[in-house]
Design an enzyme around this catalytic site. Structure first.
Site, PDB file in Angstrom:
ATOM      1  N   TYR A 151       0.802  -1.223   0.000  1.00  0.00           N
ATOM      2  CA  TYR A 151       0.000   0.000   0.000  1.00  0.00           C
ATOM      3  C   TYR A 151       0.841   1.281   0.000  1.00  0.00           C
ATOM      4  O   TYR A 151       0.599   2.166  -0.841  1.00  0.00           O
ATOM      5  CB  TYR A 151      -0.972  -0.005   1.187  1.00  0.00           C
ATOM      6  CG  TYR A 151      -2.069  -1.028   1.055  1.00  0.00           C
ATOM      7  CD1 TYR A 151      -3.199  -0.770   0.284  1.00  0.00           C
ATOM      8  CD2 TYR A 151      -1.966  -2.260   1.691  1.00  0.00           C
ATOM      9  CE1 TYR A 151      -4.209  -1.721   0.156  1.00  0.00           C
ATOM     10  CE2 TYR A 151      -2.966  -3.218   1.560  1.00  0.00           C
ATOM     11  CZ  TYR A 151      -4.085  -2.950   0.790  1.00  0.00           C
ATOM     12  OH  TYR A 151      -5.072  -3.890   0.657  1.00  0.00           O
ATOM     13  N   LYS A 157       3.601   5.875  -5.602  1.00  0.00           N
ATOM     14  CA  LYS A 157       3.951   5.920  -7.021  1.00  0.00           C
ATOM     15  C   LYS A 157       2.779   6.405  -7.877  1.00  0.00           C
ATOM     16  O   LYS A 157       2.982   7.091  -8.886  1.00  0.00           O
ATOM     17  CB  LYS A 157       4.425   4.547  -7.494  1.00  0.00           C
ATOM     18  CG  LYS A 157       5.742   4.104  -6.861  1.00  0.00           C
ATOM     19  CD  LYS A 157       6.877   5.102  -7.099  1.00  0.00           C
ATOM     20  CE  LYS A 157       8.208   4.569  -6.591  1.00  0.00           C
ATOM     21  NZ  LYS A 157       9.325   5.517  -6.811  1.00  0.00           N
TER      22      LYS A 157
END
Length: 232
Positions: A151, A157
């Site tokens: 997570y 990202k």
């Protein structure tokens, strides 16, 4: 071209530095603790001399980032590319019910806010022709291919991809190429021994993206290290 690389002490970072130097570029290799032994960078320094500058750069320390940018500006240094490579991967395979939100905060501080700090302070030095900002992302950040795990890393990202898209809109009239790049699943400390991609191959592709400036085919600025569009 002078290229600033964060997280340049190991893994993909040091391979990016080696490939850039091999192609004749100058490199400013940002590492958290330059006074500690940096074997790979020391070998590059012995081979390339003043083409390589090893500098203290902790992406969580905005004051230090600002000081480095001011120092380089005072020396008359300019940049042709910024590669935001520094990142961490925490809480692997941790269910959301067991997730420590401290891992989330730390990961966002490094993987997202770090690149934002670097761009904030080094953008004024990005004045060479054919300029680029490369944010090292990951296929884990694809919303289309979302999976239940990693997570902190995946969400950081995804957010980094958004930052790249915003920078592209902001800087396109200045001719600055902005890309989020998936470097492949690499055989590094982060990627593990089972990873199939040689980090040097990834580095070669990323430096080529900077040199060739081949635009993505689609709307989004998210590609892999060969320049192929990734799914957002």
């Amino acid at each position: 071209m002078n290229i600033l690389i964060t997280g340049a002490g190991r893994g993909l970072g040091v391979e990016l530095a080696a490939e850039a130097l091999k192609r004749g570029h100058g490199v400013i290799a940002g590492v958290r603790y330059p006074d500690q032994e940096q074997t790979a960078l020391s070998q590059l320094a012995a081979a390339y001399g003043t083409k390589l500058t090893v500098a203290a750069l902790d992406v969580t320390n905005e004051e230090g980032i600002a000081e480095l940018a001011a120092s380089l500006k005072g020396q008359g240094r300019t940049l042709g590319a910024i590669i935001n490579n520094a990142a961490i991967l925490t809480a692997r395979n941790t269910p959301v019910e067991e997730l420590d939100l401290k891992d989330m905060l730390t990961t966002m501080d490094i993987n997202l806010y770090g690149p934002m700090r670097v761009v904030k302070h080094f953008l004024p030095l990005l004045t060479e022709p054919d300029r680029s900002i490369i944010n090292i992302s990951s296929e884990a950040g694809s919303i289309t291919n979302a999976y239940p795990g990693d997570y902190p890393y995946a969400i950081s990202k995804t957010a980094l991809n958004m930052f790249s898209q915003q920078l592209h809109v902001y800087l396109q009239e200045r001719g600055v190429q902005v890309l989020s790049v998936h470097p492949g699943w690499m055989h590094t400390d982060m990627g593990g021994e089972e990873a199939p991609t040689n980090p040097r191959s990834s580095a070669e592709g990323i430096i080529s993206l900077i040199e060739q400036r081949r635009a993505p085919e689609g709307h989004f600025r998210f590609v892999d290290y060969t320049g192929k569009d990734m799914k957002i």
